[in-house]
Motif scaffolding. Structure first.
Motif, PDB file in Angstrom:
ATOM      1  N   PHE A  57      39.125  52.852  49.056  1.00 46.45           N
ATOM      2  CA  PHE A  57      39.737  51.536  49.259  1.00 46.45           C
ATOM      3  C   PHE A  57      39.172  50.853  50.499  1.00 46.45           C
ATOM      4  O   PHE A  57      38.838  49.659  50.475  1.00 46.45           O
ATOM      5  CB  PHE A  57      41.253  51.676  49.390  1.00 46.45           C
ATOM      6  CG  PHE A  57      41.945  50.414  49.815  1.00 46.45           C
ATOM      7  CD1 PHE A  57      42.259  49.438  48.884  1.00 46.45           C
ATOM      8  CD2 PHE A  57      42.267  50.189  51.152  1.00 46.45           C
ATOM      9  CE1 PHE A  57      42.886  48.255  49.274  1.00 46.45           C
ATOM     10  CE2 PHE A  57      42.894  49.015  51.543  1.00 46.45           C
ATOM     11  CZ  PHE A  57      43.199  48.045  50.606  1.00 46.45           C
ATOM     12  N   PRO A 104      37.937  46.883  50.733  1.00 49.13           N
ATOM     13  CA  PRO A 104      39.364  46.546  50.630  1.00 49.13           C
ATOM     14  C   PRO A 104      39.646  45.260  49.867  1.00 49.13           C
ATOM     15  O   PRO A 104      40.613  45.197  49.098  1.00 49.13           O
ATOM     16  CB  PRO A 104      39.811  46.437  52.096  1.00 49.13           C
ATOM     17  CG  PRO A 104      38.554  46.237  52.880  1.00 49.13           C
ATOM     18  CD  PRO A 104      37.490  46.973  52.132  1.00 49.13           C
ATOM     19  N   TYR A 137      39.397  45.920  46.080  1.00 47.77           N
ATOM     20  CA  TYR A 137      40.471  46.743  45.510  1.00 47.77           C
ATOM     21  C   TYR A 137      41.841  46.076  45.622  1.00 47.77           C
ATOM     22  O   TYR A 137      42.744  46.401  44.849  1.00 47.77           O
ATOM     23  CB  TYR A 137      40.479  48.119  46.160  1.00 47.77           C
ATOM     24  CG  TYR A 137      39.296  48.971  45.718  1.00 47.77           C
ATOM     25  CD1 TYR A 137      39.184  49.383  44.397  1.00 47.77           C
ATOM     26  CD2 TYR A 137      38.292  49.319  46.612  1.00 47.77           C
ATOM     27  CE1 TYR A 137      38.096  50.136  43.975  1.00 47.77           C
ATOM     28  CE2 TYR A 137      37.203  50.072  46.197  1.00 47.77           C
ATOM     29  CZ  TYR A 137      37.110  50.472  44.888  1.00 47.77           C
ATOM     30  OH  TYR A 137      36.025  51.209  44.469  1.00 47.77           O
ATOM     31  N   LEU A 138      41.999  45.159  46.572  1.00 42.97           N
ATOM     32  CA  LEU A 138      43.238  44.388  46.614  1.00 42.97           C
ATOM     33  C   LEU A 138      43.330  43.461  45.406  1.00 42.97           C
ATOM     34  O   LEU A 138      44.420  43.222  44.872  1.00 42.97           O
ATOM     35  CB  LEU A 138      43.308  43.579  47.911  1.00 42.97           C
ATOM     36  CG  LEU A 138      43.662  44.369  49.178  1.00 42.97           C
ATOM     37  CD1 LEU A 138      43.553  43.470  50.401  1.00 42.97           C
ATOM     38  CD2 LEU A 138      45.075  44.963  49.078  1.00 42.97           C
ATOM     39  N   ASP A 139      42.168  42.952  44.973  1.00 41.62           N
ATOM     40  CA  ASP A 139      42.130  42.087  43.786  1.00 41.62           C
ATOM     41  C   ASP A 139      42.099  42.889  42.497  1.00 41.62           C
ATOM     42  O   ASP A 139      42.492  42.378  41.439  1.00 41.62           O
ATOM     43  CB  ASP A 139      40.897  41.175  43.834  1.00 41.62           C
ATOM     44  CG  ASP A 139      40.990  40.128  44.930  1.00 41.62           C
ATOM     45  OD1 ASP A 139      42.126  39.800  45.327  1.00 41.62           O
ATOM     46  OD2 ASP A 139      39.934  39.652  45.392  1.00 41.62           O
ATOM     47  N   PRO A 180      43.401  46.434  41.879  1.00 35.11           N
ATOM     48  CA  PRO A 180      44.035  47.718  42.227  1.00 35.11           C
ATOM     49  C   PRO A 180      43.909  48.774  41.146  1.00 35.11           C
ATOM     50  O   PRO A 180      43.892  49.971  41.437  1.00 35.11           O
ATOM     51  CB  PRO A 180      45.506  47.337  42.455  1.00 35.11           C
ATOM     52  CG  PRO A 180      45.689  46.045  41.715  1.00 35.11           C
ATOM     53  CD  PRO A 180      44.382  45.339  41.805  1.00 35.11           C
TER      54      PRO A 180
END
Length: 267
Positions: free
Chosen positions: A77, A81, A84-86, A88
């Protein structure tokens, strides 16, 4: 190479539930072989030295498995980041683990387990150093078969070419077999640790030696790695894994001499 090792036909009455075949994947197969070999080594060494029950060994490996998955995904992650925030769900796939994340999460897990079960921490860490080499060696063979952790393009005599669409590596491109470089390095480290074991001067020597040897070797192999999506701390100069390797090496070196010198003052 061969990401799918082989397929087992499913009986007709079960096809509706499982499909026509049960597939044995190379990566998972070698991970299982490594885990069984690692458990066997820990069982033998800890039973001989500390009379550790097999139930506790199973509990230890279950905790380490959980820590390794969480740590591997956590470090993945932090490599990207924003992505992976967009996305998950991308973290929930079976692919994509950062070894250093797994390693650095399993170390405190081992320390807590050893202290809670009143086991000698440094001698147990020495056992786990060899165990880690065993499991990691088979894991890298699995990586080679699956095509992950592949190298940069290279047209040398030892280059490998992946042609199976199920592989994670670029297809029809000669590349450095970095997975085999890693497996060979880990095997050499294992042999070195076994030699050190026969002449061990202090508890913890094997574990700290493993950390330093792996960190140094990993930094070199990173030069030939082609999965650049892992990112850099300094663009095209120091990758995330090389940066972590430097920190791990320095920390292990510090504790190596600290424990070694402490032993001298108490003897």
């Amino acid at each position: 190479m061969h990401p799918e090792l082989f397929k087992i036909p499913i009986p007709n009455f079960l096809e509706g539930l499982f499909g026509e075949y049960f597939t044995i994947y190379s990566y998972g197969f070698f991970i299982v072989i490594g885990a069984i070999s690692g458990v066997s080594y820990v069982a033998y060494e800890s039973k001989k030295s500390f009379n550790l029950s097999f139930d506790k060994i199973n509990t230890l490996f279950l905790l380490l498995l959980i820590a390794a998955i969480v740590g591997g995904k956590a470090f993945l992650f932090f490599e990207k980041p924003a992505y992976y925030l967009d996305h998950p769900s991308a973290l929930l796939t079976g692919n994509g683990f950062v070894f250093y994340g797994s390693l650095l999460f399993t170390i405190p897990t081992m320390l807590i387990f050893f202290k809670k079960n009143k086991l000698p921490v440094l001698p147990m860490l020495d056992i786990m150093a060899i165990t880690t080499c065993i499991v990691h060696f088979f894991g890298r063979i699995g990586c080679f078969m699956a095509g992950c952790c592949h190298g940069i393009e290279w047209h040398g005599p030892l280059s490998v070419i992946y042609s199976d669409p199920a592989c994670q590596a670029p297809l029809h491109t000669p590349m450095h077999p970095t997975q085999l470089y890693s497996a060979s390095m880990i095997l050499v480290i294992l042999v070195v640790l076994l030699v050190i074991k026969k002449h061990k001067r202090f508890n913890g020597q094997l574990f700290l030696s493993y950390l330093m040897l792996y960190a140094a070797g990993r930094s070199i192999i990173e030069i030939f790695r082609g999965d650049i999506s892992r990112g850099y701390v300094i663009d095209n100069f120091i990758s995330h894994s090389q940066f972590i390797s430097i920190l791990v090496f320095l920390a292990a070196l510090f504790f190596y001499f600290k424990i070694k010198n402490y032993k001298k003052t108490t003897t």
